[in-house]
Design a protein around this motif. Structure first.
Motif, mmCIF file in Angstrom:
data_model
loop_
_atom_site.group_PDB
_atom_site.id
_atom_site.type_symbol
_atom_site.label_atom_id
_atom_site.label_comp_id
_atom_site.label_asym_id
_atom_site.label_seq_id
_atom_site.Cartn_x
_atom_site.Cartn_y
_atom_site.Cartn_z
ATOM 1 N N THR A 143 26.344 53.022 15.286
ATOM 2 C CA THR A 143 24.887 53.059 15.190
ATOM 3 C C THR A 143 24.424 54.243 14.360
ATOM 4 O OG1 THR A 143 24.861 54.299 17.225
ATOM 5 C CG2 THR A 143 24.439 51.949 17.409
ATOM 6 N N HIS A 144 25.307 55.243 14.148
ATOM 7 C CA HIS A 144 24.845 56.409 13.415
ATOM 8 C C HIS A 144 25.145 56.319 11.920
ATOM 9 C CE1 HIS A 144 29.012 57.371 14.532
ATOM 10 N NE2 HIS A 144 29.052 57.969 13.372
ATOM 11 N N GLU A 145 25.699 55.157 11.476
ATOM 12 C CA GLU A 145 25.996 55.036 10.051
ATOM 13 C C GLU A 145 24.725 55.153 9.211
ATOM 14 O OE1 GLU A 145 28.378 51.581 8.872
ATOM 15 O OE2 GLU A 145 30.092 52.840 9.369
ATOM 16 N N THR A 146 23.613 54.776 9.813
ATOM 17 C CA THR A 146 22.334 54.835 9.118
ATOM 18 C C THR A 146 21.754 56.239 9.152
ATOM 19 O OG1 THR A 146 21.337 54.307 11.214
ATOM 20 C CG2 THR A 146 21.687 52.470 9.706
ATOM 21 N N GLY A 147 22.386 57.134 9.893
ATOM 22 C CA GLY A 147 21.819 58.465 10.046
ATOM 23 C C GLY A 147 20.919 58.570 11.266
ATOM 24 N N TRP A 148 20.896 57.524 12.087
ATOM 25 C CA TRP A 148 20.093 57.545 13.316
ATOM 26 C C TRP A 148 20.993 57.302 14.517
ATOM 27 C CZ3 TRP A 148 14.703 58.096 13.941
ATOM 28 C CH2 TRP A 148 13.992 58.255 12.732
ATOM 29 N N LEU A 149 20.649 57.903 15.623
ATOM 30 C CA LEU A 149 21.429 57.735 16.849
ATOM 31 C C LEU A 149 20.463 57.507 18.003
ATOM 32 C CD1 LEU A 149 24.430 58.040 17.917
ATOM 33 C CD2 LEU A 149 23.802 60.362 18.535
ATOM 34 N N ALA A 150 20.714 56.435 18.781
ATOM 35 C CA ALA A 150 19.799 56.089 19.865
ATOM 36 C C ALA A 150 20.498 56.154 21.215
ATOM 37 C CB ALA A 150 19.250 54.685 19.631
ATOM 38 N N ASN A 151 19.713 56.102 22.273
ATOM 39 C CA ASN A 151 20.294 56.061 23.619
ATOM 40 C C ASN A 151 20.180 54.654 24.202
ATOM 41 O OD1 ASN A 151 17.618 55.838 24.187
ATOM 42 N ND2 ASN A 151 17.601 57.343 25.847
ATOM 43 N N GLY A 152 19.938 53.658 23.334
ATOM 44 C CA GLY A 152 19.788 52.298 23.841
ATOM 45 C C GLY A 152 19.739 51.298 22.708
ATOM 46 N N THR A 153 19.051 50.185 22.961
ATOM 47 C CA THR A 153 18.932 49.126 21.965
ATOM 48 C C THR A 153 17.530 49.137 21.377
ATOM 49 O OG1 THR A 153 20.415 47.858 23.353
ATOM 50 C CG2 THR A 153 19.311 46.655 21.602
ATOM 51 N N ARG A 154 17.473 49.138 20.041
ATOM 52 C CA ARG A 154 16.170 49.187 19.364
ATOM 53 C C ARG A 154 15.447 47.849 19.485
ATOM 54 N NH1 ARG A 154 19.995 51.752 15.640
ATOM 55 N NH2 ARG A 154 19.560 53.968 15.724
ATOM 56 N N SER A 155 14.141 47.852 19.261
ATOM 57 C CA SER A 155 13.371 46.604 19.157
ATOM 58 C C SER A 155 13.898 45.831 17.967
ATOM 59 C CB SER A 155 11.903 46.915 18.880
ATOM 60 O OG SER A 155 11.268 47.300 20.046
ATOM 61 N N PRO A 156 13.994 44.489 18.089
ATOM 62 C CA PRO A 156 14.451 43.722 16.915
ATOM 63 C C PRO A 156 13.424 43.809 15.797
ATOM 64 C CG PRO A 156 13.805 42.255 18.707
ATOM 65 C CD PRO A 156 13.695 43.641 19.240
ATOM 66 N N VAL A 157 13.901 43.758 14.550
ATOM 67 C CA VAL A 157 12.964 43.763 13.421
ATOM 68 C C VAL A 157 13.157 42.489 12.624
ATOM 69 C CG1 VAL A 157 12.729 46.250 13.104
ATOM 70 C CG2 VAL A 157 14.660 45.065 12.063
ATOM 71 N N ALA A 158 12.099 42.057 11.936
ATOM 72 C CA ALA A 158 12.195 40.863 11.115
ATOM 73 C C ALA A 158 13.236 41.100 10.027
ATOM 74 C CB ALA A 158 10.843 40.555 10.497
ATOM 75 N N HIS A 181 12.933 51.717 34.501
ATOM 76 C CA HIS A 181 12.236 51.683 33.214
ATOM 77 C C HIS A 181 12.978 52.528 32.184
ATOM 78 C CE1 HIS A 181 9.240 50.611 36.256
ATOM 79 N NE2 HIS A 181 8.772 49.798 35.311
ATOM 80 N N SER A 182 12.698 52.237 30.921
ATOM 81 C CA SER A 182 13.422 52.919 29.841
ATOM 82 C C SER A 182 12.669 54.122 29.301
ATOM 83 C CB SER A 182 13.620 51.954 28.669
ATOM 84 O OG SER A 182 14.615 51.025 28.965
ATOM 85 N N ILE A 183 13.426 55.119 28.890
ATOM 86 C CA ILE A 183 12.894 56.144 27.993
ATOM 87 C C ILE A 183 13.792 56.059 26.771
ATOM 88 C CG2 ILE A 183 12.433 58.592 27.627
ATOM 89 C CD1 ILE A 183 12.232 58.824 30.715
ATOM 90 N N PHE A 184 13.321 55.337 25.778
ATOM 91 C CA PHE A 184 14.145 55.061 24.607
ATOM 92 C C PHE A 184 13.979 56.193 23.601
ATOM 93 C CE2 PHE A 184 14.595 53.255 20.330
ATOM 94 C CZ PHE A 184 15.915 52.855 20.405
ATOM 95 N N VAL A 185 15.109 56.741 23.142
ATOM 96 C CA VAL A 185 15.074 57.847 22.184
ATOM 97 C C VAL A 185 15.915 57.462 20.965
ATOM 98 C CG1 VAL A 185 15.572 60.305 21.832
ATOM 99 C CG2 VAL A 185 14.914 59.499 24.101
ATOM 100 N N ASP A 186 15.375 57.668 19.788
ATOM 101 C CA ASP A 186 16.084 57.363 18.545
ATOM 102 C C ASP A 186 15.964 58.597 17.651
ATOM 103 O OD1 ASP A 186 17.493 55.874 16.792
ATOM 104 O OD2 ASP A 186 16.033 54.254 16.580
ATOM 105 N N VAL A 187 17.079 59.184 17.308
ATOM 106 C CA VAL A 187 17.061 60.489 16.647
ATOM 107 C C VAL A 187 17.581 60.390 15.212
ATOM 108 C CG1 VAL A 187 17.900 62.870 16.780
ATOM 109 C CG2 VAL A 187 17.575 61.564 18.880
ATOM 110 N N GLU A 188 16.866 60.962 14.283
ATOM 111 C CA GLU A 188 17.342 61.012 12.902
ATOM 112 C C GLU A 188 18.311 62.192 12.782
ATOM 113 O OE1 GLU A 188 14.282 61.362 9.909
ATOM 114 O OE2 GLU A 188 15.643 60.625 8.356
ATOM 115 N N LEU A 189 19.529 61.888 12.355
ATOM 116 C CA LEU A 189 20.567 62.930 12.300
ATOM 117 C C LEU A 189 20.592 63.625 10.947
ATOM 118 C CD1 LEU A 189 23.507 60.961 13.941
ATOM 119 C CD2 LEU A 189 21.811 62.388 15.079
ATOM 120 N N TRP A 190 20.285 62.863 9.915
ATOM 121 C CA TRP A 190 20.296 63.429 8.560
ATOM 122 C C TRP A 190 19.544 62.505 7.625
ATOM 123 C CZ3 TRP A 190 25.041 61.349 10.425
ATOM 124 C CH2 TRP A 190 25.431 60.155 9.818
#
Lengths: 314, 305
Positions: A143-158, A181-190
């Motif tokens: 999941t971090h290949e994009t430079g982002w790392l999350a603690n869960g599953t992202r919302s689907p995108v079109a 309930h969720s506390i969803f975190v998505d972090v930009e690593l670089w």
């Protein structure tokens, strides 16, 4: 019985000295510097009683009250360059002394990206083991290949092509380890651009925590050794060692635990730091070394890395 | 506690043996970690261990719904500069709670998959060794395959293998008890191995499984080469030409038990009695050498007219 061994087939992991706690007395960014020395003085005045509390608390936990507490201070020279070490460091030290604070170690933020030729951020990036969403049964693109790392599953995108024909219904993101309930975190690593890679502030702060916990190794060696500076501070940040030892009688820079006394404006950064650190796999040998040392001192260390890191937000 | 793993073995996609100095570039999968190498009695290099996170159903012979969360340990290795292996394993344990914990809990236990709820070790082991379609279940094989692919993608390799060969898949389970080993040759490329060892589990057991997978692959591959050579069917020069890659590439790699911990050596020895890996290998090697010798004599006769 005969035995035969080859040196290159065996791993040798150096161990370093450790304090009980590494207390970070503050971060200094450009805006703090621009706000003038008064802001720094006020910050140190607010930090001082907390340091005293930490000292007393550890003294009561250690035999003979011999708590090893080292203090450190981080200056940003990565995201923006301002002033010079020869101008800035004495100003920081004076402001600290006015509040009876001793800064044992001073570190440059860029050292968390690369120090003494070792790419520390890359060491940590390679050790990311992303938190798997339910249904992960084997290898999947990290999941971090994009430079982002999350603690869960992202919302689907079109998506593109066929997917565009059917409207994508919004779905909630979910935290993998949610309780109710969720506390969803998505972090930009670089992010990468024509000048190369820029690591994000939370990613460098995660490296900073790992350095302070003494958990990083490069080819089995300790990657950063604090160095004393003789004969005044240099006029260029590049000539300042990554971690400077300011107090010759200081206990070791790295410690079993860390405490950071920070302004509440760092709350979000630190949530991101903890999201990253929850997904870093530290070398098993190194973890064992630290655990066995602490148990030799009759100290019970928290098993999970993030539980060794605490904060005071002011 | 149950320990299970899958080793995939295949030929490194490179025309020549890779040189000692290239192993670091090819197997250096983790910054700051050196590739470990040994040179005696055969050049062997192994990547650092890496973790993969999983959260999925575990295999079960009784088709029970068992959810496991944790990390798989994997590594890639190259033997003799020629044979590539991807190897993964997990230790399955009962979790203390029946809900999923924060990820940092699982990362503090590298290589452990915790089951949320009840689990029967033998049921999971039998389900795993049955090689059913992976479906939604833990797929250690895909992780091991990935660790082979990552190595094959290295720019150091020219991707030209000296001959065609298949990847074999060996699934193993290990438990503590009276020492014993049971190897089963399945259909196609599938093999299973049950190891019972004394004392606590140690990575030496993984070394044993990888060594066995390596030698099973050598034997399987050599058998295929001999079959393809059509001894007695094709002309002598043709047969020799088809056997040549075996001589160039494989024959010197047979070193059973070379890196096995002394405490496990008896297990290899028992496999040498039945089914007798080395006996079969030796007989194949002799057959190949005889064919080449007969062809050489024929050539000499022709030349001397």
């Amino acid at each position: 019985m005969t035995s035969f061994s080859e040196v290159t087939a065996e791993r040798q992991i150096k161990s370093g000295p450790l304090s009980h706690v590494s207390v970070e007395l503050g971060h200094l960014y450009m805006e703090d510097f621009q706000a003038g020395p008064d802001r720094l003085r006020r910050q140190f005045a607010a930090v001082a009683p907390w340091l005293e509390t930490v000292r007393r608390s550890w003294q009561s936990r250690t035999p003979g009250g011999r708590a090893r507490i080292s203090t450190c201070f981080l200056i940003d020279d990565y995201f923006s360059r301002f002033s010079t070490p020869s101008e800035l460091v004495p100003m920081i030290l004076t402001a600290a002394a006015e509040n009876d604070l001793v800064i044992d170690y001073l570190a440059r933020e860029s050292a968390c990206a690369e120090a003494d030729g070792v790419k520390l951020a890359k060491l940590v990036e390679d050790r990311l083991v992303p938190d798997p969403p339910p249904g992960t049964r084997g290898w999947r693109p990290p999941t971090h290949e994009t430079g982002w790392l999350a603690n869960g599953t992202r919302s689907p995108v079109a998506g593109s092509g066929q997917a565009m024909k059917t409207a994508v219904r919004w779905e909630a993101p979910t935290q993998n380890a949610k309780r109710g309930h969720s506390i969803f975190v998505d972090v930009e690593l670089w992010n990468d651009d024509s000048r190369g890679r820029t690591w994000s502030c939370p990613f460098l702060a995660a490296v900073w925590q790992l350095l302070r916990l003494g958990l990083l190794r490069n080819e089995g060696q300790l990657p950063v050794q604090p160095v004393a500076v003789d004969g005044g501070f240099p006029t260029s940040w590049d000539n300042l060692p990554p971690v400077v030892k300011l107090n010759s009688s200081a206990t070791p820079f790295s410690a079993y635990t860390t405490l950071s006394v920070l302004s509440t404006r760092f709350l979000q950064v630190e949530l991101a730091v903890r999201t990253i650190l929850s997904q870093v796999s530290v070398d098993e040998e190194v973890l064992k070394q630290v655990l066995s040392r602490s148990s030799d001192e009759d100290l019970r260390l928290e098993e999970e890395l993030v539980d060794r890191i605490s904060y005071v937000f002011l | 506690m149950l320990i299970m793993g899958e080793v995939r073995t295949g030929l490194l996609q490179n025309s020549a043996e890779i040189e000692e100095r290239d192993h670091q570039a090819v197997l250096g999968l983790l910054a700051g970690e050196r590739v470990r190498m040994s040179r005696r009695p055969i050049v062997y290099a192994v990547s650092p261990d890496l973790l993969t996170g999983v959260d999925c159903r575990l295999p079960s012979a009784s088709r029970a719904r068992i959810r496991g969360v944790g990390t798989v340990v994997s590594r890639s290795s190259i033997t003799g500069g020629r044979v590539l292996q991807g190897s993964s394993y997990v230790r399955v344990t009962r979790g203390e709670v029946n809900y999923r914990l924060p990820w940092s809990h699982y990362l503090a236990r590298p290589g452990v998959v915790e089951v949320l709820g009840k689990v029967s070790g033998p049921d999971v082991a039998d389900g795993f060794l049955a090689f059913g379609a992976p479906g939604e279940h833990l797929d250690l094989g895909s992780v091991s395959d990935r660790f082979m692919d990552v190595v094959q993608e290295s720019p150091v390799l020219d991707l030209r293998a000296p001959f065609r060969s298949n990847r074999t898949r060996l699934r193993w389970v290990a438990e503590t008890g009276e020492p014993g080993v049971h190897f089963t040759l399945g259909e196609g490329q599938e093999r299973t191995l049950k190891v019972t060892h004394q004392g606590e589990f140690s990575p030496a057991v993984v070394d044993l499984c990888e060594d066995l997978a390596l030698h099973d692959w050598l034997l399987t591959t050599l058998l295929t080469i001999v079959q393809r050579a059509r001894i007695g069917g094709a002309s002598r020069p043709e047969v020799s030409a088809r056997l040549a890659p075996a001589v160039d590439t494989l024959l010197h790699l047979w070193m059973p038990g070379a890196r096995i911990h002394p405490s496990l050596a008896a297990l290899w020895e028992s496999l040498e009695r039945t089914p007798g890996f080395s006996r079969q290998w030796q007989s194949l090697v002799e057959r190949i050498r005889d064919q080449l010798a007969v062809n050489t004599l024929a050539l000499l006769r022709e030349t001397n007219g």
